[in-house]
Design a protein around this motif. Structure first.
Motif, PDB file in Angstrom:
ATOM      1  N   SER A  65       0.930  -1.021  -0.089  1.00  0.00           N
ATOM      2  CA  SER A  65       0.144   0.019  -0.070  1.00  0.00           C
ATOM      3  C   SER A  65       1.095   1.164   0.141  1.00  0.00           C
ATOM      4  O   SER A  65       0.814   1.830  -0.567  1.00  0.00           O
ATOM      5  N   GLY A  66       2.289   1.191   0.758  1.00  0.00           N
ATOM      6  CA  GLY A  66       3.214   2.324   0.350  1.00  0.00           C
ATOM      7  C   GLY A  66       2.995   2.520  -1.052  1.00  0.00           C
ATOM      8  O   GLY A  66       3.322   3.714  -1.601  1.00  0.00           O
ATOM      9  N   VAL A  67       4.142   2.124  -2.037  1.00  0.00           N
ATOM     10  CA  VAL A  67       3.822   2.342  -3.183  1.00  0.00           C
ATOM     11  C   VAL A  67       2.121   2.326  -4.329  1.00  0.00           C
ATOM     12  O   VAL A  67       2.256   3.840  -5.069  1.00  0.00           O
ATOM     13  N   TRP A  68       0.770   2.401  -3.232  1.00  0.00           N
ATOM     14  CA  TRP A  68       0.358   2.585  -4.078  1.00  0.00           C
ATOM     15  C   TRP A  68       0.014   3.909  -3.528  1.00  0.00           C
ATOM     16  O   TRP A  68      -0.879   4.911  -4.627  1.00  0.00           O
ATOM     17  N   ALA A 103       9.173   7.507  -7.917  1.00  0.00           N
ATOM     18  CA  ALA A 103       7.941   6.425  -8.779  1.00  0.00           C
ATOM     19  C   ALA A 103       8.876   5.335  -9.464  1.00  0.00           C
ATOM     20  O   ALA A 103       8.400   4.186  -9.316  1.00  0.00           O
ATOM     21  N   LEU A 104       9.142   5.485  -9.777  1.00  0.00           N
ATOM     22  CA  LEU A 104       9.698   4.294 -10.415  1.00  0.00           C
ATOM     23  C   LEU A 104      10.706   3.598 -10.685  1.00  0.00           C
ATOM     24  O   LEU A 104      10.563   2.102 -10.002  1.00  0.00           O
ATOM     25  N   ALA A 108      10.986  -1.321  -8.184  1.00  0.00           N
ATOM     26  CA  ALA A 108      11.711  -2.106  -8.405  1.00  0.00           C
ATOM     27  C   ALA A 108      11.760  -3.216  -6.711  1.00  0.00           C
ATOM     28  O   ALA A 108      12.092  -3.886  -6.687  1.00  0.00           O
ATOM     29  N   PHE A 109      11.069  -2.158  -5.564  1.00  0.00           N
ATOM     30  CA  PHE A 109      10.377  -3.055  -4.553  1.00  0.00           C
ATOM     31  C   PHE A 109       9.510  -4.205  -4.085  1.00  0.00           C
ATOM     32  O   PHE A 109       9.412  -3.808  -3.636  1.00  0.00           O
ATOM     33  N   VAL A 110       8.389  -3.460  -5.455  1.00  0.00           N
ATOM     34  CA  VAL A 110       6.974  -4.190  -5.552  1.00  0.00           C
ATOM     35  C   VAL A 110       7.735  -5.715  -4.913  1.00  0.00           C
ATOM     36  O   VAL A 110       6.662  -6.161  -4.214  1.00  0.00           O
TER      37      VAL A 110
END
Length: 123
Positions: A65-68, A103-104, A108-110
């Motif tokens: 959820s942090g990436v979202w 953002a890009l 990589a961490f997803v």
């Protein structure tokens, strides 16, 4: 029981560092945004900073959820930047470039981030 810090590899520590940097940038944006609001300036920076701070904290806890949330902040930034300066490239670039790079990098961490647990529905 959690594994010791030595049991974690480079990717784990890279994620922790990345998440901390995102959170610290968010804290700086939020603090600067609050100051800017008191001066009668743009309200963009406070919510964007808070969003980045929370996003970094969630990524630190290895939550997807942090990436979202970060991508939501980035989308909001694009809307704000286009509203503020239009399609003028030299005015648009400083408003979005750094956040676009972050953002890009977040992608990589997803694979390392946990997805919410899906509960099976009993019928």
């Amino acid at each position: 029981m959690s594994a010791s810090p030595k049991a974690h590899g480079f990717a784990y520590w890279a994620l922790k560092l990345f998440a901390t940097i995102v959170a610290l940038i968010g804290l700086a944006l939020a603090a600067g945004g609050l100051w800017l609001i008191t001066l009668g300036g743009s309200w963009y920076y406070l919510p964007a900073g808070v969003g980045m701070l929370v996003s970094g904290a969630l990524m630190f806890m290895q939550r997807i959820s942090g990436v979202w949330l970060y991508w939501l902040v980035f989308a909001g930034t694009l809307v704000w930047a286009l509203w503020e300066v239009g399609l003028e490239p030299w005015s648009l670039l400083p408003r979005v470039l750094a956040l676009a790079v972050i953002a890009l990098l977040s992608l990589a961490f997803v694979p390392m981030l946990r997805r919410p647990v899906q509960r099976e529905v009993q019928t």
